[in-house]
Design an enzyme around this catalytic site. Structure first.
Site, PDB file in Angstrom:
ATOM      1  N   HIS A  93      10.589   8.977  16.708  1.00  0.00           N
ATOM      2  CA  HIS A  93      10.404   9.409  18.101  1.00  0.00           C
ATOM      3  C   HIS A  93       9.170  10.292  18.254  1.00  0.00           C
ATOM      4  O   HIS A  93       8.693  10.486  19.368  1.00  0.00           O
ATOM      5  CB  HIS A  93      11.681  10.027  18.689  1.00  0.00           C
ATOM      6  CG  HIS A  93      12.023  11.411  18.236  1.00  0.00           C
ATOM      7  ND1 HIS A  93      12.887  11.676  17.198  1.00  0.00           N
ATOM      8  CD2 HIS A  93      11.644  12.619  18.700  1.00  0.00           C
ATOM      9  CE1 HIS A  93      13.012  12.971  17.041  1.00  0.00           C
ATOM     10  NE2 HIS A  93      12.265  13.576  17.941  1.00  0.00           N
ATOM     11  N   ASP A 229      15.206   7.323  11.913  1.00  0.00           N
ATOM     12  CA  ASP A 229      14.199   7.946  12.789  1.00  0.00           C
ATOM     13  C   ASP A 229      12.986   8.451  11.988  1.00  0.00           C
ATOM     14  O   ASP A 229      12.781   9.645  11.836  1.00  0.00           O
ATOM     15  CB  ASP A 229      14.856   9.098  13.561  1.00  0.00           C
ATOM     16  CG  ASP A 229      14.050   9.485  14.797  1.00  0.00           C
ATOM     17  OD1 ASP A 229      12.860   9.132  14.874  1.00  0.00           O
ATOM     18  OD2 ASP A 229      14.619  10.158  15.687  1.00  0.00           O
ATOM     19  N   SER A 669      11.352  18.288  15.040  1.00  0.00           N
ATOM     20  CA  SER A 669      11.519  16.859  14.791  1.00  0.00           C
ATOM     21  C   SER A 669      10.497  16.396  13.763  1.00  0.00           C
ATOM     22  O   SER A 669       9.310  16.681  13.899  1.00  0.00           O
ATOM     23  CB  SER A 669      11.332  16.067  16.076  1.00  0.00           C
ATOM     24  OG  SER A 669      12.454  16.204  16.886  1.00  0.00           O
TER      25      SER A 669
HETATM   26  N1  ARG Z   1      16.974  14.343  20.633  1.00  0.00           N
HETATM   27  C1  ARG Z   1      15.837  14.225  19.780  1.00  0.00           C
HETATM   28  C2  ARG Z   1      14.924  15.400  19.936  1.00  0.00           C
HETATM   29  O1  ARG Z   1      14.788  15.960  20.988  1.00  0.00           O
HETATM   30  C3  ARG Z   1      15.028  13.013  20.074  1.00  0.00           C
HETATM   31  C4  ARG Z   1      15.684  11.765  19.713  1.00  0.00           C
HETATM   32  C5  ARG Z   1      14.919  10.568  20.156  1.00  0.00           C
HETATM   33  N2  ARG Z   1      15.834   9.455  20.284  1.00  0.00           N
HETATM   34  C6  ARG Z   1      16.136   8.884  21.447  1.00  0.00           C
HETATM   35  N3  ARG Z   1      17.075   7.985  21.484  1.00  0.00           N
HETATM   36  N4  ARG Z   1      15.503   9.195  22.548  1.00  0.00           N
HETATM   37  O2  ARG Z   1      14.230  15.760  18.997  1.00  0.00           O
END
Ligand code: ARG
Length: 754
Positions: A93, A229, A669
């Site tokens: 992501h 991811d 992330s």
């Molecule tokens: N919740 C994660 C974050 O803010 C991002 C995940 C991305 N995945 C998704 N399905 N949008 O770091």
């Protein structure tokens, strides 16, 4: 005997408390003084010098901040160096936007994945930068003594600003480094960070979204998770090793340090530390601040973002091209939208307001014990509460005006890019002096060139029909939510003209504005006319929205100076009140580490969540009808034949994700999850639903970090994608007496003494 028993109980209690020390986003330079003993107790085997050293290469040299700025003050994600050739791992992501930009219906890397099988195939990404920290320094003593309490907040920031400017200049070594200085603990301390910024970062590999984003928005922010991811980039430098813009002659970075990767996997209670760039937390927000957010902030944001997402989704489902064009923006907004929903729910479920109120009660009692304290802190909380009360009525209209007006449809936002040109054309028209008129023309030409460039970018990811509906829906929301005095006059006229039909209104704008069509934009720019611009309906609507937004802003009482002062005192006070507590500063996009252990959790009564998920769970979630849960055929085949190579767990199963109790937030992330020996065991990529309030209050029993297991990452690269070229670069450790596959290279140069 009894005494000894008591003593043992006491020790157990103390160490038990210590073992739970998972909260905290710590500053690297204090690792030895503040954290190291704790970390050792949890199992860490490295020395502090091996982790953070200014004089020798150390683990911190492998930590990278990703940004879209050449001189970043913050980082949207973290990455880590994993080879001698500048190879980077981060999250899927985090690389999503880069992959999207390279994608088209013909080359749909979002859907199909992308793998460079040689250096020559790696794709450059304009604007993407990678920052590596050289060192950090506490500069509080250069700043705070120059400030005093009689200064107003703006005087303080002016004085601090001057010193910061001087420090930056003194430390950037003639522009070689990017120097970032930020305030910590709400203005009570200051730190300086010195970074080397690399500007040629290329895409090396990304799995298909069916792996990298498996579970989509449904699973986002949740456990149990089955997402691969990760994405792979590489830093390039000039041939002499210095940072350089993209050039063909550039060579892979020779890093000071890189992380070896362990195939040993995890067990409950294993030590884990995570390094990276957490973006922002507000752990000292008062109960009144939390309540203010619940009442005024979340509801309009959730509604505004949700309305736009609904329209985008419909169009993306109907048309593959639209899906590719809007994929990255959609993912970003959907992520934020669900975050706010979760945060509001978490705050209520965990009674964060009640908890904060109780703490504030303790604070008040402590203040009241002493006259001097009273003088300094007596009015702090009431000041903060009053400011929130004052702000409340103005903030809701402001949020709607910004989300549904100027930030609503793409065409409105795009129109605002022409403001600069409009001003120049206006000035030229009014200018009498010939030579000055000619000078203006030069500026106009420059603005036009910039707009031509931005037009290409804007229309690349733009769909007319989608945006036309967004304009209709968001304008309706604007009208519904804002009082008549905030309706732009031009809008009211258009509404009358179109019999109150927002779709007709939107169609009118799109038909008559040159901003809905790239060719029309270019012809306008070839011969820009002030008259045409001023008359353009999208431009007029934008101007109307802009003006009303400014009015809404004027009604919104910020009190930012008083607030800053009160918050500074509040944080100063709560630190004084707890002299034995070790404090960590709120996240502010500077380098931090957090340490803890692999942990399961109990989200609700009678429910237990294990700390690992497996490939079998991917198969269980498979739904060919739902694009969030499609499983690629090749992955199924590998699962069915159990073709996991050396990446399987001890029990022969393929682990996909695991949980730790580390303290992270957005910006972390892509962060490396590192074991007791300093080896990479996974990439942090998410938080969990039951602790979505974590940016405001840490929840030890529930808060978990979701990690993609490094073995799953390697399995996908090696077995799924067949990108052995990537695996060959890595240093892979496996300590169990099991046959290691022969293709895996011997460690090139052991980075750490084992
Ligand atoms: N919740 C994660 C974050 O803010 C991002 C995940 C991305 N995945 C998704 N399905 N949008 O770091």
């Amino acid at each position: 005997m009894k005494r000894i028993a008591l003593f043992i109980v006491f020790i157990a209690l103390i160490s038990g408390l210590k073992l739970k020390a998972d909260e905290g986003m710590w500053l690297p330079m204090y690792i030895e003084r503040l954290n190291y003993t704790d970390m050792q107790k949890l199992g860490l085997q490295l020395t502090p010098e091996e982790i953070y050293s200014v004089n020798h290469s150390s683990l911190k040299d492998a930590i990278v901040g990703l940004s879209n700025s050449p001189n970043p003050e913050g980082y949207f994600c973290t990455a880590e160096i994993v080879s001698t050739q500048g190879l980077l791992f981060t999250n899927h992501h985090c690389g999503f936007d880069a992959v999207q930009k390279h994608s088209s219906v013909e080359h749909d890397y979002l859907a199909d994945g992308f793998w460079a099988m040689s250096r020559a195939e790696e794709l450059p990404n304009e604007g993407l930068t990678a920052s590596i920290m050289i060192r950090m320094e506490n500069v509080t003593d250069s700043i705070i003594p120059q400030l005093n309490d009689t200064m107003s907040t703006s005087e303080r920031s002016e004085v601090a600003g001057k010193i910061i400017k001087r420090l930056k200049k003194a430390n950037n070594e003639d522009g070689k480094y990017n120097v970032v200085i930020k305030s910590f603990f709400h203005g009570n301390e200051y730190y300086m960070f010195i970074y080397q910024v690399y500007k040629d970062v290329r895409l090396v590999g990304a799995p298909p979204s069916a792996i990298g984003k498996f579970g989509g928005d449904t699973d986002n922010w949740m456990w149990p998770r089955h997402t691969g991811d990760f994405t792979v980039f590489r830093i390039y430098t000039a041939p002499d090793g210095s940072p350089a813009e993209y050039a063909e002659e550039n060579v892979p970075l020779k890093p000071k340090y890189y992380l070896p990767i362990s195939l040993d996997g995890v067990e409950k209670d294993d030590f884990t530390m995570i390094w990276g760039f957490p973006g922002g937390t507000e752990r000292t927000l008062t109960s009144s601040g939390v309540q203010y957010n619940l009442d005024n902030y979340y509801p309009p944001i959730i509604e505004g973002l949700g309305a736009k997402l609904d329209v985008w989704r419909t169009h993306m489902d109907e048309d593959k091209e639209v899906r590719i064009k809007y994929a990255s923006s959609y993912a970003g907004i959907a992520n934020g939208w669900k975050y706010f929903i979760g945060q509001a729910k978490g705050i209520r479920d965990l009674d964060v307001v009640g908890e904060k109120k109780a703490f504030e009660g303790q604070f008040t009692a402590w203040v009241n014990l002493d006259e001097e304290r009273k003088d300094r802190y007596d009015s702090v909380l009431t000041t903060i509460d009053d400011i929130y009360k004052d702000r409340a009525p103005g903030v809701v209209p402001l949020i709607y005006a910004s989300l549904a007006g100027i930030g609503g449809a793409g065409i409105v936002d795009y129109a605002s890019e022409f403001n600069g040109l409009q001003a120049l054309l206006q000035q030229q028209k009014e200018e009498k002096d010939k030579s000055k008129k000619a000078k203006k023309q030069e500026q106009i030409d420059k603005a036009v060139a910039g707009l031509k460039e931005s037009a290409a970018k804007h229309f690349k990811n733009y769909d007319l029909a989608t945006d036309e509906e967004v304009l209709a829906v968001m304008t309706q929301l604007y009208l519904d939510k804002l009082p008549a005095n905030l309706h732009p006059e031009y809008l009211t006229k258009l509404i009358e003209k179109n019999d109150n039909d927002m779709y007709a209104l939107s169609a009118y704008i799109f038909e008559n504005s040159f901003m809905s069509d790239q060719n029309k934009v270019i012809s306008f720019l070839d011969d820009p006319s002030l008259k045409v611009l001023d008359k353009d309906p999208a431009y007029q609507l934008m101007q109307g929205f802009m003006q009303k937004m400014m009015e809404a802003q004027a009604n919104y009482k910020r009190h930012s100076n008083e607030m800053k002062k009160a918050e500074r005192l509040w944080v100063e006070g709560i630190r004084k009140m707890q002299p034995d507590k070790t404090f960590y500063p709120d996240a502010n996009s500077t380098m931090r580490f957090t340490y803890g252990t692999v942990q399961d959790y109990d989200p609700k009564d009678a429910i237990h969540y294990d700390y690992v998920t497996h490939l079998s769970g991917v198969m269980q979630k498979e739904d060919p009808e739902n694009d969030e849960f499609i499983v690629p055929a090749k992955l199924k085949e590998l699962y069915e034949t159990k073709d996991y190579g050396p990446y399987a767990n001890e029990d022969g199963r393929m682990v996909v994700c695991f949980l730790t109790n580390n303290d992270i937030t957005g910006g972390n992330s892509g962060s490396p999850v590192i074991n007791a020996k300093g080896e990479l065991i996974g990439l942090a990529f998410d938080g969990n639903w039951e602790a979505m309030s974590s940016d405001i209050a840490f929840a030890p029993k529930l808060q978990r970090t979701i990690v993609v297991d490094a073995r799953y990452v390697l399995f996908i690269i090696d077995k799924f994608a067949g990108a052995g070229n990537i695996v060959d670069e890595l240093t892979i450790h496996k300590t169990l007496p099991q046959p290691v596959r022969s293709e895996i290279p011997e460690p090139v140069a052991p980075v750490l003494s084992e």
